[in-house]
Design an enzyme around this catalytic site. Structure first.
Site, PDB file in Angstrom:
ATOM      1  N   PRO A   2       8.854   1.117   1.887  1.00 16.83           N
ATOM      2  CA  PRO A   2       7.512   1.490   1.179  1.00 16.83           C
ATOM      3  C   PRO A   2       6.449   0.488   1.504  1.00 16.83           C
ATOM      4  O   PRO A   2       6.766  -0.981   1.113  1.00 16.83           O
ATOM      5  CB  PRO A   2       7.893   1.554  -0.424  1.00 16.83           C
ATOM      6  CG  PRO A   2       9.405   0.825  -0.192  1.00 16.83           C
ATOM      7  CD  PRO A   2       9.573   0.541   1.253  1.00 16.83           C
ATOM      8  N   GLU A   3       5.117   0.583   1.720  1.00 16.17           N
ATOM      9  CA  GLU A   3       4.164  -0.507   1.741  1.00 16.17           C
ATOM     10  C   GLU A   3       3.094  -0.080   0.637  1.00 16.17           C
ATOM     11  O   GLU A   3       3.707   0.774  -0.331  1.00 16.17           O
ATOM     12  CB  GLU A   3       3.523  -0.293   3.245  1.00 16.17           C
ATOM     13  CG  GLU A   3       4.527  -0.597   4.253  1.00 16.17           C
ATOM     14  CD  GLU A   3       3.824  -0.672   5.463  1.00 16.17           C
ATOM     15  OE1 GLU A   3       2.470  -0.911   5.727  1.00 16.17           O
ATOM     16  OE2 GLU A   3       4.334  -0.174   6.467  1.00 16.17           O
TER      17      GLU A   3
END
Length: 273
Positions: A2-3
């Site tokens: 996840p960014e």
DNA sequence: ATATGCACCTGTGTGC
DNA sequence: TGCACACAGGTGCATA
């Protein structure tokens, strides 16, 4: 995994479910989750009886504001926050390492195959000082001038700079490659070598890919799921990431993959100079 | 200051 | 089929 865009999609999905509700039950079963500070049982005990006052995001960190203290969750590579409407529907598996039960009956579980994620408590007042992350790229403080000064004071390669959370918060491997493609800049260029017009294009590129990532509910290469278990759709819109060996969508040149700073790096040799 | 290598974990895909 | 190896949305530390 996840960014910034994925964490923001998760945050938006959870706000209406958790903000305003009391945590009535908590369990943390994996010691690695709290390795940086505290022990699993202490963390679980500390959050029970607290009400979630707000749900924020800082870079890739999710912040559950519980009053004087906040519960910080970082998802690492494979961390997922999954929502269950009732306790009866809650189905943990062998990779589920923690869960919270809320006063209205819903449950939030933390699942993480590789266990690189973590959770811990911090004083709400000291969040920014302790998390030590840089400017939020989608907020007004991130101006072209701000990016220019970040680039001016670093001899690092531009991609490494984009991945440095202490400079700009929330950009990871996918969105760094995608932003550099949009700017027409090769990832291995020195930050100091970028001309003013290239910095302007990079600023626009960063904001465009992050916003587009959020709008399309994130990139699901393999593991990412939102709290409802749904994958994101942005992967189909990637222009370079994981597209090596296939033609550039703009010019048809074959997309290249190389390694920069131990990370797979994708770019178009023709569009990016 | 910057780069590199490795460590932390588990799973999946590839080539022999 | 089995096996070795590369690779994966992240980060931190030790070492040149």
């Amino acid at each position: 995994m996840p960014e910034l865009p994925e964490v923001e999609v998760i945050r938006r999905a959870l706000v209406a479910r958790v903000v305003g509700y009391e945590i009535v039950e908590a369990r943390v079963s994996e010691p690695r989750l709290t390795r940086r500070r505290g022990r699993p049982a202490d963390l679980a005990r500390a959050v029970v009886g607290r009400r979630v006052e707000a749900l924020r995001r800082r870079g890739k960190f999710l912040v559950f504001v519980l009053g004087e203290e906040s519960l910080i969750v970082r998802l690492g590579m494979t961390g997922q926050l999954l929502w269950w409407d009732t306790r009866e529907r809650f189905q943990p598996d062998g990779h589920t390492h923690a869960y919270l039960g809320f006063a209205q009956g819903g449950m939030l579980s933390y699942r993480d195959v590789r266990k690189f994620g973590e959770m811990f408590l911090l004083p709400t007042q000291a969040l920014d000082a302790t998390l030590r992350v840089g400017v939020e790229p989608l907020e007004s403080a991130f101006t072209v001038a701000a990016l220019r000064s970040i680039c001016r004071e670093s001899r690092a390669r531009i991609k490494s700079l984009l991945l440095n959370q202490r400079k700009i918060a929330g950009i990871g491997n996918i969105y760094a490659d995608e932003a550099l493609f949009r700017a027409g800049v090769r990832p291995m260029r020195r930050a100091t070598s970028l001309r003013p017009e290239e910095i302007g294009l990079l600023w626009r590129g960063i904001r465009a890919v992050l916003r587009s990532g959020i709008r399309h509910r994130g990139s699901s290469i393999s593991d990412y799921r939102d709290p409802a278990g749904q994958p994101g759709n942005f992967g189909a819109l990637h222009r370079v990431y994981h597209r090596h060996g296939t033609p550039c969508r703009i010019c048809g040149t074959v997309i290249k993959r190389t390694v920069l700073g131990q990370r797979g790096t994708h770019y178009c040799p023709s569009c990016q100079r």
